[in-house]
Design an enzyme around this catalytic site. Structure first.
Site, PDB file in Angstrom:
ATOM      1  N   PRO A 206      42.152 -24.577  31.806  1.00 53.26           N
ATOM      2  CA  PRO A 206      40.803 -25.157  31.755  1.00 53.26           C
ATOM      3  C   PRO A 206      40.644 -26.329  32.713  1.00 53.26           C
ATOM      4  O   PRO A 206      40.580 -27.486  32.315  1.00 53.26           O
ATOM      5  CB  PRO A 206      40.685 -25.620  30.291  1.00 53.26           C
ATOM      6  CG  PRO A 206      42.092 -25.944  29.910  1.00 53.26           C
ATOM      7  CD  PRO A 206      42.967 -24.976  30.653  1.00 53.26           C
ATOM      8  N   CYS A 207      40.603 -26.014  34.005  1.00 53.89           N
ATOM      9  CA  CYS A 207      40.532 -27.054  35.034  1.00 53.89           C
ATOM     10  C   CYS A 207      39.100 -27.570  35.149  1.00 53.89           C
ATOM     11  O   CYS A 207      38.330 -27.124  36.010  1.00 53.89           O
ATOM     12  CB  CYS A 207      41.017 -26.514  36.373  1.00 53.89           C
ATOM     13  SG  CYS A 207      42.663 -25.800  36.270  1.00 53.89           S
TER      14      CYS A 207
END
Length: 735
Positions: A206-207
């Protein structure tokens, strides 16, 4: 007004009495067997509940309370005002059947190969389980996937996983609730996997800093998760891996991030081939720069080290370069200068910092977590933290060492030696690919040709470029573009695309996905389906709306003969036969509720609307009438209903939705002035209705940092039908 109560029937031969539910309404009586039996001495007739505080008593009383709530809701709070006895019995018996079924099965079952060839997979950054769902739906020529383990950092992800996969589907898939950046993550993951060989790893780090919609923060704790994901790949060496991300990653920093990811994937090496490369470099040493070539050998050999060995290898590398500097020091500085000069000390102490990279990285990780926890961003503190975190990074330390060298008055015949030390330090921080670029520059043309042949065999994974996949091309009623990095091990067939399953003119529409759920209004919750009469609801446009309903295959292709509607697929489920649910779907509030048996066996789950005030409803009515938030602004202002909210997405029934996010108030239902329910958002993501999102429904404020409620689980998920298409393509090619 109906009355609802519980009573005991006659005891059986074992002395246990069945508990019955009785409803009296307008002189009519309905009786239903709950499926529970009890010692009559343990039943409190006045309270109509079981006495005591045992686990069995607590669970039974929760069940009776649940049935009482559902009966009361049906008779006193339903949109429908008239029911036949059979309708009431049918709805309540479905709840009762769910409870009975749950208590007559072995919850966890071994995943025995009933047919065909199973391939194993794990799901990292699993969230709700979108990848997992899609992989369990896929089957090609009797090949399918076995679900081994999943991981995420949040408790509600774990709860949703355990309820869905362990309890409901009866699988023995493990879950690891741990931050992937923690030092013992890999050890714990390997323990969960056991002796199983993993064929496929999937996951979407989850950048948020890569997201077009999110904040771009330096030293966000999510910034470097993809490198930790690749560390898992290096250890497990699966046949394929899939890394999913937002489209913004392609353009971040002018494409440099995308190039870095490709470079890192190309840097994953086949350990068995490393000795061949080392042997080649050793042959070069006789007439080339032996110090740099020895540095490259040490860097290459670090690739085959694991866990604690890596840190030893890194420290040995720095000490090797440090020794070179110690030999050089008397030649570039006199004794007094070597002991007191700040530049010499900077170089010397810089080596000490680099030799303790592991300790500095741990400190850095802890500071970033604290920084994130304290919400340090857009304030007077952020620059100080950013500066410190930058300075303790290896790249910054090497820059300071290089600057210190430049400040020294080095005799001309030793300038190259100083330059080689800097190059060696850069090799230390380089990716494997960058190190090979340096090696290529030291090669003759003949050596380059030989080296390139070695490199073809040493790279473990093949990847040319990332793929962009729009979920709507795979039967999902949503225009959700995602980037896929698919790594194919060198002994496997190369995958260069995920072929669309639907044509542009046959994409699933929002109306197809949601029409049968459109029977609730503001601040209502439904626990069973109700019949939706399109002719009555849409009057003059009913035929147009009905024309949107198509019969389809599971992946969205139109098939009028044997197909089902999207809603029918959602209600019936898309899992292959091997993974059909072993119990009815149920909801629990938290782990404590799961342990106590406080399960809610509803026919329909997660279908609750928000309690929006009159002003919000009026504003939504105006937006819905205008069909667009911007077009409605003037009328909203004239009515005194101005909002600070930047945007509302009005759903168009004959189109696909925009990307589903995590905040329901961002969307306006196409037929009612209200936000979407969790179930409606899940439909737009292509989750089956049997997939129940657990825990809190929503959250707000700073709680969003630590909590992952139902809406967030849905919005962050990979659409299962997109994951199914990816899994199908892998099954077509996997050896």
């Amino acid at each position: 007004m109906a009355t609802i109560n519980f009573y005991l029937d006659k005891s059986d031969k074992k002395g246990l009495a069945p508990i019955h539910l009785r409803i009296n309404c307008s002189g009519t009586q309905i009786k239903l067997a709950t499926g529970q039996k009890i010692d009559p001495e343990l039943f409190d007739k006045k309270r109509q509940r079981v006495k005591g505080i045992t686990i069995e008593a607590t669970e039974t009383n929760h069940y009776l309370n649940f049935l009482n709530e559902r009966a009361d809701e049906l008779l006193h709070h339903s949109n429908k005002k008239t029911f036949s006895q059979d309708e009431i019995k049918d709805i309540l018996n479905q709840h009762i059947d769910g409870y009975r079924e749950n208590h007559t099965v072995n919850i966890v079952k071994e995943q025995i190969s009933l047919y065909g060839k199973p391939f194993t997979f794990i799901d990292l950054f699993a969230g709700a389980g979108g990848f997992s769902e899609g992989f369990l739906q896929a089957e090609v020529n009797n090949k399918f996937f076995d679900f081994i383990a999943a991981s995420d950092i949040n408790e509600n992800c774990e709860l949703t996983h355990i309820v869905r996969y362990n309890h409901q589907l009866g699988l023995n898939a493990e879950f690891l609730k741990q931050d992937i950046t923690e030092p013992d993550f890999l050890d714990n993951l390997l323990q969960k996997i056991g002796n199983k060989k993993i064929d496929v790893v999937c996951g979407g780090p989850p950048c948020q800093s890569f997201s077009l919609a999110g904040k771009r923060k330096k030293f966000d704790k999510k910034d470097d998760l993809f490198s930790h994901y690749l560390e898992v790949i290096k250890i497990l060496q699966p046949k394929y891996f899939v890394m999913e991300n937002v489209k913004g990653i392609l353009t971040k920093e002018n494409g440099k991030i995308k190039d870095l990811i490709i470079q890192e994937i190309n840097s994953i090496v086949d350990n068995k081939e490393i000795p061949v490369l080392v042997s080649f470099i050793r042959k070069m040493k006789s007439d080339k720069n032996s110090f740099l070539l020895e540095s490259i050998i040490k860097r290459v050999e670090i690739e085959k080290l694991r866990d604690a060995e890596i840190e030893i290898g890194r420290e040995e590398f720095i000490r090797f370069v440090d020794n070179r500097f110690k030999q050089l020091t008397p030649k570039i500085a006199d004794y007094k200068t070597s002991k007191t000069d700040s530049r010499i000390n900077t170089i010397r102490h810089g080596f000490n910092i680099l030799a303790r990279t592991k300790e500095w990285e741990k400190l850095k990780r802890d500071i970033i977590k604290e920084k994130d926890f304290c919400n340090i961003d857009s304030d007077a503190f952020v620059e100080t933290f950013t500066t410190f975190l930058t300075h303790i990074g290896s790249e910054s330390v090497i820059e300071q060492i290089e600057f210190a060298f430049k400040g020294l008055k080095v005799p001309s015949n030793y300038i190259k030696d100083c330059s080689d030390i800097i190059t060696a330090l850069k090799i230390y921080t380089n990716s494997f690919d960058e190190t090979l670029d340096i090696l290529l520059n030291l090669c003759s043309e003949k050596e380059k040709s030989e080296l390139n042949k070695i490199l073809d065999s040493i790279r473990l994974y093949k990847i040319e470029k990332p793929l962009v996949a729009n979920a709507s091309n795979y039967g999902v009623p949503q225009n959700r573009e995602r980037v896929l990095f698919i790594g194919c091990r060198k002994d496997q067939k190369f995958i260069s695309e995920i072929p669309p399953t639907v044509k542009e003119n046959e994409k699933v529409t929002i109306f197809e996905a949601l029409y049968d759920l459109d029977f609730i209004g503001n601040n209502q919750e439904a626990h069973h389906y109700e019949l939706v009469n399109i002719s009555k609801q849409y009057n003059g446009t009913a035929e147009k709306m009905k024309s949107l309903l198509k019969k389809r295959t599971i992946d969205g292709k139109e098939n009028s003969k044997t197909g089902k509607s999207f809603a029918e697929w959602s209600r019936g489920g898309r899992l292959i036969e091997r993974y059909q649910p072993k119990t009815k779907p149920f909801y629990v509030r938290n782990f404590e509720g799961l342990q106590k048996g406080e399960k809610y066996f509803d026919i329909l789950n997660n279908h609750k609307t928000s309690n929006q005030n009159d002003d919000v409803i009026k504003r939504l009515e105006i937006i819905l009438k205008n069909g667009d938030y911007k077009k409605a602004q003037c009328e909203i202002d004239d009515c005194g209903l101005t909002s600070n909210k930047r945007n509302y997405n009005v759903l168009k029934p004959d189109e696909q939705s925009s990307t589903i996010m995590t905040i329901p108030d961002d969307y306006v239902h196409y037929n009612s002035p209200r936000a979407l329910t969790v179930r409606e958002m899940a439909r737009l993501q292509s989750f089956d209705d049997s997939f129940v999102f657990q825990g809190k429904r929503s959250t707000g404020g700073n709680n969003r940092k630590t909590e992952v409620p139902q809406y967030t689980l849905v919005g962050n998920a990979v659409p299962p039908l997109l994951a199914r298409a990816i899994a199908t393509e892998i099954l077509k090619n996997i050896k």
